[in-house]
Design a protein around this motif. Structure first.
Motif, short mmCIF file in Angstrom:
data_model
loop_
_atom_site.label_atom_id
_atom_site.label_comp_id
_atom_site.label_asym_id
_atom_site.label_seq_id
_atom_site.Cartn_x
_atom_site.Cartn_y
_atom_site.Cartn_z
N ARG A 130 0.83 -1.22 0.00
CA ARG A 130 0.00 0.00 0.00
C ARG A 130 0.86 1.27 0.00
O ARG A 130 0.62 2.19 -0.78
CB ARG A 130 -0.93 0.02 1.22
N GLY A 131 1.85 1.30 0.89
CA GLY A 131 2.72 2.47 0.93
C GLY A 131 3.42 2.67 -0.41
O GLY A 131 3.59 3.80 -0.88
N GLU B 280 3.90 14.39 -7.98
CA GLU B 280 5.25 14.77 -7.53
C GLU B 280 6.16 15.14 -8.69
O GLU B 280 6.32 14.36 -9.63
CB GLU B 280 5.88 13.60 -6.76
N VAL C 5 2.88 15.92 -2.49
CA VAL C 5 2.90 14.47 -2.26
C VAL C 5 1.46 14.04 -1.94
O VAL C 5 0.63 14.86 -1.59
CB VAL C 5 3.85 14.06 -1.11
N PRO C 6 1.16 12.75 -2.08
CA PRO C 6 -0.19 12.30 -1.77
C PRO C 6 -0.53 12.53 -0.31
O PRO C 6 0.28 12.24 0.58
CB PRO C 6 -0.15 10.79 -2.06
N MET C 7 -1.69 13.09 -0.06
CA MET C 7 -2.19 13.24 1.30
C MET C 7 -3.38 12.28 1.47
O MET C 7 -3.90 11.75 0.50
CB MET C 7 -2.61 14.70 1.56
N ALA C 8 -3.80 12.12 2.71
CA ALA C 8 -4.79 11.08 3.02
C ALA C 8 -6.07 11.22 2.20
O ALA C 8 -6.62 10.24 1.71
CB ALA C 8 -5.11 11.11 4.51
N VAL C 9 -6.52 12.45 2.04
CA VAL C 9 -7.84 12.64 1.43
C VAL C 9 -7.85 12.30 -0.06
O VAL C 9 -8.89 11.98 -0.63
CB VAL C 9 -8.35 14.08 1.70
N MET D 216 -6.13 9.81 -1.42
CA MET D 216 -5.81 8.41 -1.68
C MET D 216 -7.01 7.49 -1.47
O MET D 216 -7.81 7.71 -0.57
CB MET D 216 -4.65 7.97 -0.76
N PRO D 217 -7.11 6.47 -2.28
CA PRO D 217 -8.18 5.49 -2.11
C PRO D 217 -7.75 4.42 -1.11
O PRO D 217 -6.56 4.31 -0.77
CB PRO D 217 -8.29 4.87 -3.50
N ASP D 218 -8.70 3.64 -0.63
CA ASP D 218 -8.33 2.38 0.03
C ASP D 218 -7.79 1.45 -1.05
O ASP D 218 -8.27 1.46 -2.19
CB ASP D 218 -9.54 1.76 0.73
N ILE D 219 -6.80 0.68 -0.70
CA ILE D 219 -6.11 -0.17 -1.67
C ILE D 219 -6.32 -1.62 -1.28
O ILE D 219 -6.02 -2.02 -0.15
CB ILE D 219 -4.61 0.19 -1.71
N VAL E 112 1.02 4.09 -3.03
CA VAL E 112 0.77 5.52 -2.85
C VAL E 112 1.96 6.35 -3.34
O VAL E 112 1.78 7.39 -3.97
CB VAL E 112 0.40 5.81 -1.38
N GLN E 113 3.17 5.88 -3.11
CA GLN E 113 4.32 6.61 -3.68
C GLN E 113 4.28 6.56 -5.21
O GLN E 113 4.66 7.52 -5.89
CB GLN E 113 5.64 6.07 -3.15
#
Lengths: 158, 790
Positions: free
Chosen positions: B685-686, B698, B718-722, B724-727, B689-690
């Motif tokens: 997941r991490g 980025e 950079v990606p912030m929480a809002v 990003m989807p659940d993966i 997101v990168q």
């Protein structure tokens, strides 16, 4: 350089020091109080790693000067651990692996605590919006959301 | 590989369980041990004056005012370090023809990128050091710069290292089959595209940081390091500071994110060690965020001209591309900046059955910050080239992208075999992974929904990637080329008198959970509760010798060494127990902290160890108990152990604003045996997101004259929480036969695969509008340009 004599109560302990006017709060916490749990990530108020509570409100420790906190009560991640406040959140962070390197964690916990104690709901989008002031480069955020949801759904507080 | 395979079936094996990471407790309670937390007596703080120009002659540095400033103890320039630091050159002999110039920690007569350190101030506080650095009068003469990689090879481009005659650092050509004949066939359709990949960087939340201590009485350097490869740095400090290797200790405690950023030799860190040696006092350097953007290695920076020929059945007949990558003014030491392009040539098309393959890579110098290995080295480029063109070709011939992959992916029963580029492949599961993916995501329903929404003017796209990831590298990666980088790792397991295990390993922890999985393996294989295992990593004085953590090797190589060491210690302990219990060792086992036989527990490990350590008189004199075991492991049969994965992105493109929302992401990963499912899922997941960050947000944006324009966290997105989807993560487990453990790496797959999947999804959304976009990050502005709206 102008200096000021100030006293800040950090985690219940009064710390008195003479500091230059430009010293920010998180540097005071780390250097004068020796509390290294609060982390410096950007020094321009974006990443959220230095978030601490000042008089009960989350504050970016890099955007507040120490002199502005003269007389204030500050709670850091160490203070939370010492008093047990937020222990369900910490347990849920561990269960869900909501931290990897742990550098963002003190600030992330402070924001999560504000959300849970403020009566936030288990709505995932609302949680994501609330923690969008805190960078995490490791987890991708999902595990953090999972941890916060679990604490809220358990219904016993943070 | 044969060995103690039964370890996976016994009770409390731990391997395969989502055991929580014990060391998260201290991080959650503010008790981490990061480099900036270290305070030492007499410690000085360093700040650097950095070049404001991309290319400049250094006519002089007047440091007199800085030296006189409050708190300042010393100011060092490039000239001061000549004779103190041996210059370093980032080349490897197996990358034939690669060239780079000697580099010093502080520029000596010419600065070659904006951000290159010119001078170092050592003062009692960082604030005072920064104040004084601002007082240095730098007489710099800006000279023409070669910033753009695409024009750096032009005949009239300024040559950054005049002795080379051009800005070409390295070139490689792979040519397999008959590519030209394949493209000339009259039954093929051809797609060709120019793909551009911007520069991005790690943005580790803990910036690079160093505390160097030097003790002249013992000629001994201790370097507190926020990084991934302690033994590599031990060699580098010893060699370049003129110290005996055994007199250099490199210690990495908690590391606040790394992602490949913290595995290179940085001038400011070498200067920190040199200053500690010169002054005989501890020196701390912690990069601020601006310095991080200017000096942490950047990633990618590729322009690729690529074309693919497919026949009517959707079979890829040929793939041909030319990759140009800009690496900054030097090849980074010691891993070099040519590995990224080398990976692109090695990995492109590797999931597919491909007969005709031609790839040219050129690596060029330019006056920008250095580019080097970052999480998923070369993978995002390699996957985007082949899977991007595959989906483009599918659209052209009117074939479903999943069906086209099924036609071309290597069959799961076709291994061992090689890729078109000659990579040895085994134990892969592309077809199965794709099937699991399609089922997990509900592909058919998504396509139906997509069509329905399009009719209503909502543009959603679905994009895939089938990928390989290089993990568990052998000496063929670096060691063969002369780099001081171990591919083998060691583990030591010691039974202490209290019955607990003290284990150590040469792989390192930056948050992945390395220490946790090492404890799982040791506890499970040896037979103690996991709470009785303590783990040490990241200290060259105490751990076995090894390579550290990079190329997704910690679990596969470090884990196997731990398995072998724990198994060896178990055999040693049972030999002692057999004598003490007057039994046959073959009838004994260790479970839950006790020696057991068929009748139950016979003796606790503590009883056994205390007898050995304190009351040896009770043992036969010919018994020589060893309650410690060390084993090392390296991959021998393959250059790398590849993993595979299949991923899909589901996006919605707002055609008015150009914004892309990632709605869903699915990843099916085959990293062999999964030691800790939770930790593997979180690595994936991490990593995803990168990868999404690189695909959508980025970018290190440079002006034409080489100024980094967005070197703040507010400007570099950079990606912030809002956002990003659940993966959703699923696994196929095909253990590698190269080890007993069977684990491959998992740390980089998400970052390597997600960009191609997102790019394909965006293009799937845009195609009905007659638009496509082949440049990352796919920003709103670029999407609107592709749509012809701006």
């Amino acid at each position: 350089m102008t200096t000021h004599d100030i006293t800040i109560t950090i985690n219940g302990e009064a710390i008195t020091a003479t500091v230059p006017a430009r010293r920010n709060l998180v540097d005071f916490i780390r250097q004068e109080a020796g509390l290294t749990g609060s982390h410096v990530g950007c020094e321009h108020g974006v990443c959220g790693a230095c978030t601490v509570e000042v008089n009960g409100t989350p504050v970016r420790g890099c955007l507040m000067l120490a002199v502005q906190a003269d007389g204030a009560h500050v709670t850091t991640v160490e203070g939370l651990a010492d008093t047990g406040r937020g222990h369900r959140l910490r347990a849920a962070f561990q269960t869900h692996n909501a931290l990897q390197c742990g550098f963002c964690t003190p600030g992330m916990l402070a924001s999560a605590l504000e959300y849970v104690e403020g009566g936030g709901t288990a709505d995932r989008t609302a949680i994501r919006e609330h923690i969008s002031g805190n960078y995490c480069r490791c987890t991708g955020y999902q595990a953090i959301v999972d941890a916060i949801v679990e604490v809220i759904e358990t219904g016993e507080g943070a | 590989m044969t060995g103690p395979a039964l370890i996976f079936d016994k009770p409390n094996a731990y391997i395969g369980q989502s055991t929580p990471r014990a060391d998260t407790n201290r991080l959650l309670e503010g008790r981490g041990r990061f480099v900036d937390d270290i305070q030492l007596p007499r410690m000085l703080h360093a700040a650097f004056l950095r070049s404001p120009y991309a290319h400049a002659e250094i006519r002089g540095l007047d440091t007199s005012a800085a030296k006189a400033a409050p708190g300042v103890v010393r100011v060092l320039t490039g000239a001061d370090l000549e004779g103190v630091v041996e210059p370093y050159v980032g080349v490897l002999t197996h990358l034939k023809g690669l060239r780079s110039a000697p580099q010093m920690p502080l520029a000596v007569d010419r600065a070659r990128w904006q951000g290159e350190p010119l001078a170092m101030v050592l003062a009692r506080s960082r604030a005072e050091a920064e104040d004084a650095a601002a007082l240095i009068e730098a007489d710099l003469d800006p000279i023409p710069a070669a910033c753009d990689a695409e024009t750096a090879l032009d005949p009239d481009a300024p040559v950054i290292h005049p002795e080379f005659g051009s800005n070409l650092a390295w070139e490689r050509l792979v040519d397999v089959g008959d590519v030209d004949a394949a493209f000339a066939r009259d039954d093929v359709q051809v797609v060709s595209r120019t793909l551009r990949f911007g520069r991005h960087t790690g943005v580790t939340l803990e910036t690079r940081a160093a505390v160097a201590e030097y003790d002249p009485s013992e000629d001994r350097l201790t370097f507190h390091y926020s990084g991934q490869a302690p033994h590599m740095m031990q060699f580098i400090f010893a060699k370049h500071l003129g110290l005996a290797e055994e007199n250099v200790r490199v210690v990495a405690n908690d590391v606040g994110g790394s992602f490949g950023i913290k595995i290179h030799t940085y001038g400011d860190e070498v200067a920190t060690a040199a200053a500690a040696k010169l002054l005989g006092r501890p020196v701390k350097f912690v990069a601020d965020r601006y310095e991080s953007f200017l000096s942490d290695i950047h990633a990618r920076d590729h322009v690729v001209e690529a074309r693919m020929a497919v026949d009517k059945a959707g079979k890829i007949v040929a793939l041909d591309f030319d990759d140009l990558t800009g690496i900054g003014p030097y090849s980074m030491y010691p891993r070099t900046s040519a590995i990224e392009a080398n990976q692109v040539l090695n990995l492109t098309g590797a999931p597919y059955d491909l007969e005709n393959y031609r790839a040219r890579g050129r690596v060029v110098f330019q006056n920008k910050n250095m580019m080097c290995q970052y999480r998923a080295v070369g993978h995002p480029i390699a996957m985007a080239i082949c899977d991007g063109l595959l989906e483009d070709a599918a659209a052209k011939i009117g074939m479903d992208v999943v069906e086209m992959r099924r036609v071309n992916l290597m069959r799961d029963d076709s291994y061992p075999r090689a890729s078109a580029s000659g990579m040895k492949l085994d134990d892969l599961s592309h077809q199965k992974a794709l099937n699991v993916l399609v089922e997990t995501m509900g592909y058919d329903a998504l396509r139906a929904e997509q069509a329905e929404l399009r009719a209503r003017g909502v543009y959603r796209g679905i994009g895939f990637v089938s990928m390989v990831e290089v993990t568990n590298p052998s000496p063929m990666f670096y060691g063969i080329g002369g780099a001081p980088i171990a591919s083998q790792d060691g583990a030591t397991v010691r039974l202490d008198a209290g019955g607990g295990l003290r284990v150590s390993s040469s792989v390192t922890e930056q948050g992945q959970g390395t220490n946790a999985i090492l404890a799982q393996i040791a506890a499970g294989v040896f037979g103690v509760p996991i709470e009785r295992v303590t783990v040490t990593t990241g200290d060259t004085d105490t751990v076995p010798y090894g390579g550290g953590t990079w190329a997704s090797r910690g679990a596969g190589i470090g884990g196997e060494a731990m398995l072998q060491a724990a198994h060896a210690l178990k055999e040693q302990v049972l030999e002692v127990a057999a004598v003490m219990l007057q039994s046959d060792a073959a009838t004994l086992d260790i479970q839950n902290g006790s020696v057991v036989d068929g009748s139950g527990a016979r003796m606790t490990l503590s009883d056994l160890a205390r007898t050995v350590y304190y009351r040896g008189n009770e043992l036969p004199s010919d018994l020589k108990p060893e309650l410690i075991a060390t084993r090392h492991y390296r991959v021998t049969d393959f250059p790398f152990v590849f993993t595979n994965g299949a991923m899909a992105a589901h996006v919605e493109v707002d055609t008015e604003t150009g914004l892309v929302k990632v709605l869903n992401f699915w990843a099916v990963e085959d990293c062999g045996r999964v030691i800790n499912p939770k930790l593997v899922d979180e690595q994936v997941r991490g990593g995803v997101v990168q990868g999404i960050g690189g695909a959508l947000y980025e970018e290190c944006i440079y002006s034409e004259d080489g100024q980094l324009m967005n070197a703040t966290m507010a400007d570099y997105l950079v990606p912030m929480a809002v956002e990003m989807p659940d993966i959703v993560v699923r696994h196929v487990e095909t253990p590698t036969k190269t080890s007993v453990l069977g684990a491959k790496g998992a740390g980089e797959a998400g970052t390597g695969g997600a960009p191609a999947a997102v790019m394909n999804a965006v293009n799937d959304a845009l195609r009905p509008l007659g638009a496509t976009l082949w440049q990352m990050p796919m920003t709103p502005e670029r999407i609107l340009k592709a749509l012809g709206k701006v």
